[in-house]
Scaffold this motif. Structure first.
Motif, short mmCIF file in Angstrom:
data_model
loop_
_atom_site.label_atom_id
_atom_site.label_comp_id
_atom_site.label_asym_id
_atom_site.label_seq_id
_atom_site.Cartn_x
_atom_site.Cartn_y
_atom_site.Cartn_z
N ALA A 1 -1.57 -0.06 -9.97
CA ALA A 1 -2.28 0.02 -8.73
C ALA A 1 -3.30 -0.69 -8.74
CB ALA A 1 -2.62 1.62 -8.68
N GLN B 1 -11.03 -8.97 0.63
CA GLN B 1 -10.31 -7.62 0.91
C GLN B 1 -10.84 -6.51 -0.19
OE1 GLN B 1 -6.20 -9.04 0.20
NE2 GLN B 1 -5.90 -9.14 2.44
N THR C 1 0.82 -1.41 0.05
CA THR C 1 0.00 -0.10 0.05
C THR C 1 0.93 1.31 0.02
OG1 THR C 1 0.01 0.37 2.33
CG2 THR C 1 -1.88 -1.28 1.18
N LYS D 1 -12.95 -3.09 0.90
CA LYS D 1 -12.56 -1.70 0.49
C LYS D 1 -13.60 -1.04 -0.14
CE LYS D 1 -8.55 0.58 -0.96
NZ LYS D 1 -7.04 0.61 -1.43
N ARG E 1 2.11 9.81 2.16
CA ARG E 1 1.28 8.79 1.03
C ARG E 1 1.34 9.73 -0.22
NH1 ARG E 1 -3.01 8.25 -1.31
NH2 ARG E 1 -3.65 6.23 -1.93
N SER F 1 -6.41 -2.84 -6.09
CA SER F 1 -7.10 -2.42 -4.76
C SER F 1 -6.53 -2.77 -3.38
CB SER F 1 -8.64 -3.13 -4.72
OG SER F 1 -8.45 -4.62 -5.06
N GLN F 2 -5.33 -3.83 -3.67
CA GLN F 2 -4.59 -4.02 -2.54
C GLN F 2 -3.54 -3.30 -2.39
OE1 GLN F 2 -5.25 -6.82 -4.78
NE2 GLN F 2 -7.17 -7.25 -4.14
N GLY F 3 -2.94 -2.50 -3.37
CA GLY F 3 -1.77 -1.49 -3.27
C GLY F 3 -1.12 -1.58 -4.59
N TYR F 4 0.07 -1.25 -4.47
CA TYR F 4 1.07 -1.08 -5.58
C TYR F 4 1.55 -2.51 -5.98
CZ TYR F 4 0.29 3.83 -5.44
OH TYR F 4 -0.29 5.16 -5.57
N GLU G 1 2.24 1.80 3.58
CA GLU G 1 3.48 1.01 3.99
C GLU G 1 4.70 1.62 3.11
OE1 GLU G 1 1.58 -3.35 3.94
OE2 GLU G 1 1.58 -2.65 2.04
#
Length: 180
Positions: A59, A131, A28, A135, A40, A61-64, A31
């Protein structure tokens, strides 16, 4: 890793690439910001700069996620399918696909003004679906398919065509697949 240390932009982007390549799963923005000791928003800008330099970062939905360009290993199969359903059947649709060992790479709609709009999903397991759904629900975000009366496309990938065929059959049995 770099806690308390401010990195220059170039060094920070180098570290971002390293972290994304090593992770093998999405990271993310939060993170990455914590690791780099920046906000961010700085990470969002850095990712944009890396993408502009043709780094294969997406990108999800869970991050890069860094998509490896290496050509080794199994090639696998990929197919774009058309579906139609209301928002209440989204989780069911995704589960029918991943239960056959298939990854849902994205969702695509045809917008009357902007043309094709594609959003990366990258889900391969029921856990990743949960997840994704959490979201969507926690942000009250609309599904892209709501802009098109439920009609949308997915790019599917799997080790074999047979797995994609099985997923398509499950979607057809559920009345979700649009056949040509």
């Amino acid at each position: 890793m770099t806690e308390g240390i401010k990195l220059t932009g170039a060094k920070r982007r180098e570290m971002l690439l390293h972290w994304l390549k090593e992770a093998g799963s999405p990271l993310t923005g939060g993170e990455l910001a914590k690791k780099a000791n920046v906000s961010r928003q700085v990470i969002v800008q850095d990712i944009s700069l890396l993408k502009a330099k043709n780094e294969p970062i997406i990108a999800t939905s869970q991050g890069y996620l860094y998509i490896s360009r290496t050509a080794g290993g199994e090639k696998g199969a990929e197919r774009i399918i058309a579906c139609i359903h209301g928002p209440e059947r989204t989780e069911e649709e995704l589960e029918l696909i991943v239960d056959e060992g298939v990854t849902i790479k994205d969702v695509i709609i045809e917008h009357p003004v902007y043309g094709d709009l594609t959003a990366s999903i990258r889900v391969s397991t029921r856990k990743e679906i949960k997840q994704f759904m959490n979201k969507i629900n926690s942000t009250n975000a609309a599904y892209l398919s709501q802009l098109t009366g439920g009609v949308h496309l997915h790019t599917l990938s799997a080790r074999t065509e047979d797995r994609i065929d099985q997923a398509c059959q499950a979607l057809d049995d559920a009345g979700i697949l649009i056949k040509d």
